[in-house]
Design a protein around this motif. Structure first.
Motif, PDB file in Angstrom:
ATOM      1  N   GLU A 177      54.038  34.599  34.561  1.00  0.00           N
ATOM      2  CA  GLU A 177      53.211  34.708  33.364  1.00  0.00           C
ATOM      3  C   GLU A 177      51.811  35.202  33.707  1.00  0.00           C
ATOM      4  O   GLU A 177      51.222  36.020  32.981  1.00  0.00           O
ATOM      5  CB  GLU A 177      53.143  33.341  32.667  1.00  0.00           C
ATOM      6  CG  GLU A 177      52.591  33.384  31.261  1.00  0.00           C
ATOM      7  CD  GLU A 177      53.448  34.193  30.314  1.00  0.00           C
ATOM      8  OE1 GLU A 177      52.873  34.848  29.418  1.00  0.00           O
ATOM      9  OE2 GLU A 177      54.679  34.202  30.483  1.00  0.00           O
ATOM     10  N   ARG A 178      51.249  34.711  34.805  1.00  0.00           N
ATOM     11  CA  ARG A 178      49.922  35.166  35.206  1.00  0.00           C
ATOM     12  C   ARG A 178      49.930  36.647  35.564  1.00  0.00           C
ATOM     13  O   ARG A 178      48.983  37.393  35.240  1.00  0.00           O
ATOM     14  CB  ARG A 178      49.452  34.337  36.405  1.00  0.00           C
ATOM     15  CG  ARG A 178      48.030  34.654  36.856  1.00  0.00           C
ATOM     16  CD  ARG A 178      47.673  33.836  38.088  1.00  0.00           C
ATOM     17  NE  ARG A 178      46.376  34.204  38.619  1.00  0.00           N
ATOM     18  CZ  ARG A 178      45.928  33.853  39.806  1.00  0.00           C
ATOM     19  NH1 ARG A 178      46.693  33.099  40.593  1.00  0.00           N
ATOM     20  NH2 ARG A 178      44.750  34.227  40.238  1.00  0.00           N
ATOM     21  N   LYS A 214      54.760  30.131  36.195  1.00  0.00           N
ATOM     22  CA  LYS A 214      53.313  30.326  36.105  1.00  0.00           C
ATOM     23  C   LYS A 214      52.889  31.642  36.763  1.00  0.00           C
ATOM     24  O   LYS A 214      52.060  32.384  36.227  1.00  0.00           O
ATOM     25  CB  LYS A 214      52.600  29.155  36.764  1.00  0.00           C
ATOM     26  CG  LYS A 214      51.083  29.192  36.635  1.00  0.00           C
ATOM     27  CD  LYS A 214      50.434  28.105  37.473  1.00  0.00           C
ATOM     28  CE  LYS A 214      50.940  26.743  37.084  1.00  0.00           C
ATOM     29  NZ  LYS A 214      50.305  25.657  37.873  1.00  0.00           N
ATOM     30  N   ASP A 215      53.467  31.951  37.916  1.00  0.00           N
ATOM     31  CA  ASP A 215      53.099  33.184  38.605  1.00  0.00           C
ATOM     32  C   ASP A 215      53.563  34.415  37.840  1.00  0.00           C
ATOM     33  O   ASP A 215      52.852  35.420  37.778  1.00  0.00           O
ATOM     34  CB  ASP A 215      53.693  33.179  40.014  1.00  0.00           C
ATOM     35  CG  ASP A 215      53.062  32.104  40.893  1.00  0.00           C
ATOM     36  OD1 ASP A 215      51.875  31.807  40.690  1.00  0.00           O
ATOM     37  OD2 ASP A 215      53.767  31.551  41.757  1.00  0.00           O
ATOM     38  N   GLN A 252      49.867  38.669  32.361  1.00  0.00           N
ATOM     39  CA  GLN A 252      48.551  38.693  31.727  1.00  0.00           C
ATOM     40  C   GLN A 252      47.600  39.633  32.471  1.00  0.00           C
ATOM     41  O   GLN A 252      46.877  40.429  31.850  1.00  0.00           O
ATOM     42  CB  GLN A 252      47.982  37.279  31.683  1.00  0.00           C
ATOM     43  CG  GLN A 252      48.751  36.325  30.789  1.00  0.00           C
ATOM     44  CD  GLN A 252      48.214  34.914  30.851  1.00  0.00           C
ATOM     45  OE1 GLN A 252      47.291  34.613  31.604  1.00  0.00           O
ATOM     46  NE2 GLN A 252      48.802  34.016  30.065  1.00  0.00           N
TER      47      GLN A 252
END
Length: 500
Positions: A95-96, A92-93, A99
């Motif tokens: 991918e964030r 998640k980190d 983005q």
């Protein structure tokens, strides 16, 4: 020919090292096969002409000519594999960070271009150097590699970074029966004939006939093989085998209806259980019923070994909700549930694939992610439906281990507790790294707007965050390695010595 080009009725030849591609029947030859690729079970299985083979069996010795009974489109296993892990998201980190980096780049470049047009090259250089999200993405990748290295030291294979995010709050674990087989001591205690037309040897041959055709993981293979080798017996040919829900199986033997199951089968038929076949703790009976008449039974002991039992109990102490699922009758699972002191609602017997999927979908996701622990390739559909796919491996080749998100060592399922600790620590470390990268970058940018910085100083200020991040990652990794390198037992000893 390609796998998708094979058709029902085709004759194929398989030899040592070959895998049975689809369900088929042996026409010629004799061979020794193994389920090792399916669930890691190395127990050899001898087959001859007339036997039906399951998809995924590995030929160890001999040559066979097999007539296929399926086509590629009819095998649900392949359809599940085509959609399984088609795209596994990153952490998640990570991918964030990607983005945010993509969103920030147009603004950053536009501001730098505007500064150049206004004759402010130093501000333009500072804007180009401002890229904290890229540094944060790199730091999260480094942290994940450290977590993977630490897990490897425990015998755990962490295959996907995204599994750590879902594991942090996971407390529901669905365990397939095949995943426990490596930690179960299975032994045939007694064979009891209840009808003079059927001897003990007849009962062994009938049960072995069922074992070779359907749900092979449910009837203990090794005890049957030992009994058959000792008595020099051959399995009977049982046809038209069908499941009877949680009661057992039915089939045709020499034109007679034969039923195989536990105590629930006798209750449904209204057959009284003989006194010499009374229910016993940690044991379960497998009854043979011919034309609605009890002809005998086999008494099995399925005892969890100490290490597996202690591993599962540790999971429960740390708040994990365990659910046992089986594709056959429930007496075996009920015995294991009694050993683990699990409530009745945690035991799910006679679960077909669709029922397993419905069970997984039915859990409340607000209470955390749901993990599925399997050891058979047939669990691939449940792997895809669960939030976290877990596989058990003893180090031998296993297809489920190549599909799952996390691979646990056999008899050490409690390593999940240590993995949760790592997941939480990595998440905390990544949040700290966000500020360690963002604040120095922002300070350097604001300072360059006020003071004309030397280009070398600007570069050093931009690279300073990565130094801080590396120091934080190293400190976090050393902490985990020191306190959790050997798992919970070593940590408990350290705490005990500190109190003394």
């Amino acid at each position: 020919r390609p796998l998708a080009a094979l058709r029902r009725g085709d004759h194929i030849q398989v030899g040592p090292g070959d895998v049975v591609p689809m369900v088929g029947q042996v026409l010629e030859g004799e061979a020794v096969l193994s389920r090792q690729l399916l669930d890691g079970d190395p127990t050899p299985l001898a087959v001859v002409a007339g036997d039906v083979l399951l998809v995924g069996l590995l030929v160890q010795q001999g040559q066979l000519v097999v007539q296929l009974r399926q086509e590629f489109q009819e095998q649900p296993l392949y359809q599940q594999l085509l959609h399984l892990n088609a795209h596994e998201p990153a952490s998640k980190d990570i991918e964030r960070a990607r983005q945010l980096h993509r969103q920030l780049m147009p603004i950053q470049l536009s501001g730098a271009l505007l500064a150049v047009l206004l004759g402010r090259p130093h501000e333009a250089a500072a804007l180009v150097q401002f890229d904290p999200m890229n540094d944060w993405q790199l730091s999260a990748s480094v942290a994940f590699r450290g977590a993977r290295s630490l897990c490897t030291g425990w015998g755990v294979r962490l295959r996907h970074a995204g599994a750590l995010d879902r594991l942090k709050e996971c407390r529901t674990l669905v365990i397939a029966e095949a995943a426990l087989c490596s930690g179960i001591e299975r032994r045939l205690c007694e064979v009891v004939s209840h009808h003079r037309a059927y001897s003990d040897d007849d009962l062994v041959e009938i049960v072995a006939g069922f074992r070779r055709f359907l749900q092979p993981e449910s009837i203990a293979l090794l005890p049957l093989q030992e009994a058959m080798a000792t008595r020099q017996l051959r399995p009977r040919t049982v046809e038209e085998i069908k499941p009877l829900g949680c009661q057992g199986l039915s089939g045709q033997l020499d034109g007679k209806l034969v039923l195989l199951g536990g105590g629930e089968l006798l209750e449904s038929l209204g057959v009284k259980r003989p006194r010499k076949m009374a229910r016993q703790d940690d044991l379960h009976w497998l009854f043979v019923v011919v034309e609605r008449q009890l002809v005998g039974g086999m008494l099995f002991r399925d005892q969890l070994d100490r290490q597996m039992s202690r591993s599962l109990r540790r999971l429960r102490r740390h708040g994990w909700r365990l659910h046992l699922v089986s594709s056959w009758h429930g007496e075996l699972l009920q015995g294991l549930a009694r050993q683990l002191k699990l409530p009745a609602e945690s035991v799910h017997a006679a679960m077909e694939l669709n029922q397993k999927l419905e069970l997984i979908r039915g859990f409340d996701r607000s209470q955390g992610a749901v993990a599925y622990l399997g050891a058979a390739l047939l669990d691939s559909g449940a792997f895809a439906e669960a939030d976290i796919a877990l596989a058990v491996s003893d180090g031998s080749p296993s297809l489920p281990a190549e599909i799952a998100d996390i691979v646990l060592p056999a008899r050490r399922l409690d390593r999940l507790v240590d993995c949760v600790t790592i997941a939480r620590q990595i998440s905390l470390s990544n949040r700290q790294n966000l500020y360690l990268t963002l604040l120095p970058h922002s300070a350097a940018l604001l300072l360059s707007l006020v003071v004309m910085l030397d280009p070398l100083v600007a570069v050093l200020l931009a690279d300073l965050p990565m130094l801080l991040v590396e120091v934080n990652n190293l400190r976090s990794y050393q902490h985990l390695h020191q306190h959790h390198r050997l798992g919970w037992r070593a940590r408990r000893k350290q705490i005990g010595r500190a109190h003394v």
